[in-house]
Design a protein around this motif. Structure first.
Motif, PDB file in Angstrom:
ATOM      1  N   GLY A   1      13.668  51.063  60.887  1.00  0.00           N
ATOM      2  CA  GLY A   1      14.337  50.304  61.917  1.00  0.00           C
ATOM      3  C   GLY A   1      14.080  50.843  63.309  1.00  0.00           C
ATOM      4  O   GLY A   1      13.781  52.020  63.492  1.00  0.00           O
ATOM      5  N   VAL A   2      14.174  49.959  64.261  1.00  0.00           N
ATOM      6  CA  VAL A   2      14.123  50.276  65.681  1.00  0.00           C
ATOM      7  C   VAL A   2      15.195  49.408  66.311  1.00  0.00           C
ATOM      8  O   VAL A   2      15.328  48.232  65.980  1.00  0.00           O
ATOM      9  N   ASN A   3      15.973  49.978  67.194  1.00  0.00           N
ATOM     10  CA  ASN A   3      17.029  49.213  67.841  1.00  0.00           C
ATOM     11  C   ASN A   3      16.380  48.216  68.797  1.00  0.00           C
ATOM     12  O   ASN A   3      15.970  48.574  69.901  1.00  0.00           O
ATOM     13  N   VAL A   4      16.290  46.964  68.374  1.00  0.00           N
ATOM     14  CA  VAL A   4      15.649  45.915  69.162  1.00  0.00           C
ATOM     15  C   VAL A   4      16.726  44.955  69.647  1.00  0.00           C
ATOM     16  O   VAL A   4      17.423  44.343  68.840  1.00  0.00           O
ATOM     17  N   PRO A   5      16.867  44.805  70.988  1.00  0.00           N
ATOM     18  CA  PRO A   5      17.835  43.822  71.485  1.00  0.00           C
ATOM     19  C   PRO A   5      17.348  42.410  71.170  1.00  0.00           C
ATOM     20  O   PRO A   5      16.157  42.174  71.032  1.00  0.00           O
ATOM     21  N   TRP A   6      18.247  41.514  71.045  1.00  0.00           N
ATOM     22  CA  TRP A   6      17.942  40.107  70.761  1.00  0.00           C
ATOM     23  C   TRP A   6      17.096  39.967  69.495  1.00  0.00           C
ATOM     24  O   TRP A   6      16.121  39.217  69.444  1.00  0.00           O
ATOM     25  N   MET A   7      17.471  40.709  68.465  1.00  0.00           N
ATOM     26  CA  MET A   7      16.661  40.756  67.248  1.00  0.00           C
ATOM     27  C   MET A   7      16.378  39.376  66.653  1.00  0.00           C
ATOM     28  O   MET A   7      15.247  39.133  66.234  1.00  0.00           O
ATOM     29  N   PRO A   8      17.337  38.445  66.584  1.00  0.00           N
ATOM     30  CA  PRO A   8      16.990  37.127  66.025  1.00  0.00           C
ATOM     31  C   PRO A   8      15.862  36.432  66.802  1.00  0.00           C
ATOM     32  O   PRO A   8      14.982  35.832  66.209  1.00  0.00           O
ATOM     33  N   LEU A   9      15.871  36.564  68.129  1.00  0.00           N
ATOM     34  CA  LEU A   9      14.820  35.950  68.942  1.00  0.00           C
ATOM     35  C   LEU A   9      13.474  36.648  68.716  1.00  0.00           C
ATOM     36  O   LEU A   9      12.441  35.995  68.574  1.00  0.00           O
ATOM     37  N   VAL A  10      13.486  37.978  68.657  1.00  0.00           N
ATOM     38  CA  VAL A  10      12.248  38.733  68.429  1.00  0.00           C
ATOM     39  C   VAL A  10      11.699  38.433  67.039  1.00  0.00           C
ATOM     40  O   VAL A  10      10.493  38.234  66.870  1.00  0.00           O
ATOM     41  N   LEU A  11      12.565  38.367  66.040  1.00  0.00           N
ATOM     42  CA  LEU A  11      12.120  38.048  64.682  1.00  0.00           C
ATOM     43  C   LEU A  11      11.536  36.639  64.620  1.00  0.00           C
ATOM     44  O   LEU A  11      10.503  36.406  63.975  1.00  0.00           O
ATOM     45  N   THR A  12      12.155  35.697  65.311  1.00  0.00           N
ATOM     46  CA  THR A  12      11.624  34.335  65.361  1.00  0.00           C
ATOM     47  C   THR A  12      10.237  34.326  66.002  1.00  0.00           C
ATOM     48  O   THR A  12       9.316  33.667  65.505  1.00  0.00           O
ATOM     49  N   GLY A  13      10.071  35.057  67.095  1.00  0.00           N
ATOM     50  CA  GLY A  13       8.763  35.156  67.735  1.00  0.00           C
ATOM     51  C   GLY A  13       7.732  35.791  66.822  1.00  0.00           C
ATOM     52  O   GLY A  13       6.578  35.340  66.743  1.00  0.00           O
ATOM     53  N   TYR A  14       8.129  36.823  66.113  1.00  0.00           N
ATOM     54  CA  TYR A  14       7.245  37.525  65.180  1.00  0.00           C
ATOM     55  C   TYR A  14       6.767  36.580  64.075  1.00  0.00           C
ATOM     56  O   TYR A  14       5.584  36.496  63.776  1.00  0.00           O
ATOM     57  N   LEU A  15       7.699  35.830  63.502  1.00  0.00           N
ATOM     58  CA  LEU A  15       7.345  34.897  62.429  1.00  0.00           C
ATOM     59  C   LEU A  15       6.523  33.722  62.948  1.00  0.00           C
ATOM     60  O   LEU A  15       5.589  33.273  62.280  1.00  0.00           O
ATOM     61  N   PHE A  16       6.842  33.226  64.145  1.00  0.00           N
ATOM     62  CA  PHE A  16       6.052  32.134  64.708  1.00  0.00           C
ATOM     63  C   PHE A  16       4.625  32.582  64.997  1.00  0.00           C
ATOM     64  O   PHE A  16       3.666  31.854  64.727  1.00  0.00           O
ATOM     65  N   ALA A  17       4.469  33.790  65.525  1.00  0.00           N
ATOM     66  CA  ALA A  17       3.129  34.295  65.830  1.00  0.00           C
ATOM     67  C   ALA A  17       2.313  34.496  64.550  1.00  0.00           C
ATOM     68  O   ALA A  17       1.154  34.094  64.486  1.00  0.00           O
TER      69      ALA A  17
END
Length: 154
Positions: free
Chosen positions: A73-89
Motif C-alpha cells: 500500500g501507499v497512502n494515495v489521496p482520492w484513491m477511487p479516482l486514481v484507481l478509476t484512472g488506472y483501470l481506464f488506462a
C-alpha cells in the motif's frame, strides 16, 4: 519502515509499468485508423502515473501479510479516482482497441480484476497472477498470428 524490495515493487508496478506502457503499447499495436480513440487512455495513464509517482516519492510504502497474501500500500489521496484512472488506462486502452484480440485481452483482465477483488477479500493467494498468465497466453497468440512485415516494407 518497509523494505527496499517492497518499495521497488511498488515503484515498478504502480506508476512505471501498467498505467503508461499498456496504453502506449496498445496505441503502437493498433491499426492506424483506430489510434485516435486511444489517446484518452494514454493521457489518463500519464496523469495517473504522475499522481502515483508523487505519492511514492513523498509517502512510505507499506507491506503486510494478510492471510496467505501480501498487501502492498501507499497512502494515495482520492484513491477511487486514481484507481478509476488506472483501470481506464490499462483495461480501457485494450477494450477501445480496434483489434478483436486486443479487446479480448482487455476483457480477460477486466473479468480477472472483478474476480480478484472478490477473492482478495477471502485472501486467496496469487489470483491476479492466474489471470495475468491467461492474458500473457492471449498476447502470445496475438503476436504469433500477426503477419510478418514483407521484405518490401523493411
Amino acid at each position: 519502515g518497509c523494505s527496499a524490495a517492497a518499495t521497488a515493487w511498488a515503484a515498478i508496478a504502480l506508476p512505471l509499468l501498467l498505467p503508461v506502457w499498456v496504453p502506449v503499447g496498445v496505441l503502437l499495436a493498433a491499426a492506424p485508423g483506430t489510434r485516435r480513440r486511444l489517446w484518452g487512455p494514454v493521457a489518463v495513464g500519464l496523469a495517473t502515473a504522475a499522481v502515483l509517482a508523487y505519492c511514492l516519492a513523498t509517502r512510505p510504502v507499506t507491506a503486510e501479510i494478510r492471510g496467505r497474501t501480501i498487501g502492498y500500500g501507499v497512502n494515495v489521496p482520492w484513491m477511487p479516482l486514481v484507481l478509476t484512472g488506472y483501470l481506464f488506462a490499462t483495461l480501457g486502452a485494450l477494450l477501445l482497441a480496434g483489434d478483436r484480440r486486443l479487446r479480448t485481452l482487455g476483457a480477460v483482465p477486466a473479468a480477472g480484476a472483478l474476480a480478484c477483488s472478490a477473492l482478495w477479500r477471502l485472501e486467496f493467494a496469487s489470483t491476479w497472477c492466474a489471470f495475468a498468465s491467461v492474458a500473457s497466453a492471449l498476447v502470445l497468440g496475438w503476436v504469433r498470428r500477426r503477419e510478418p512485415p514483407s521484405s518490401a516494407t523493411r
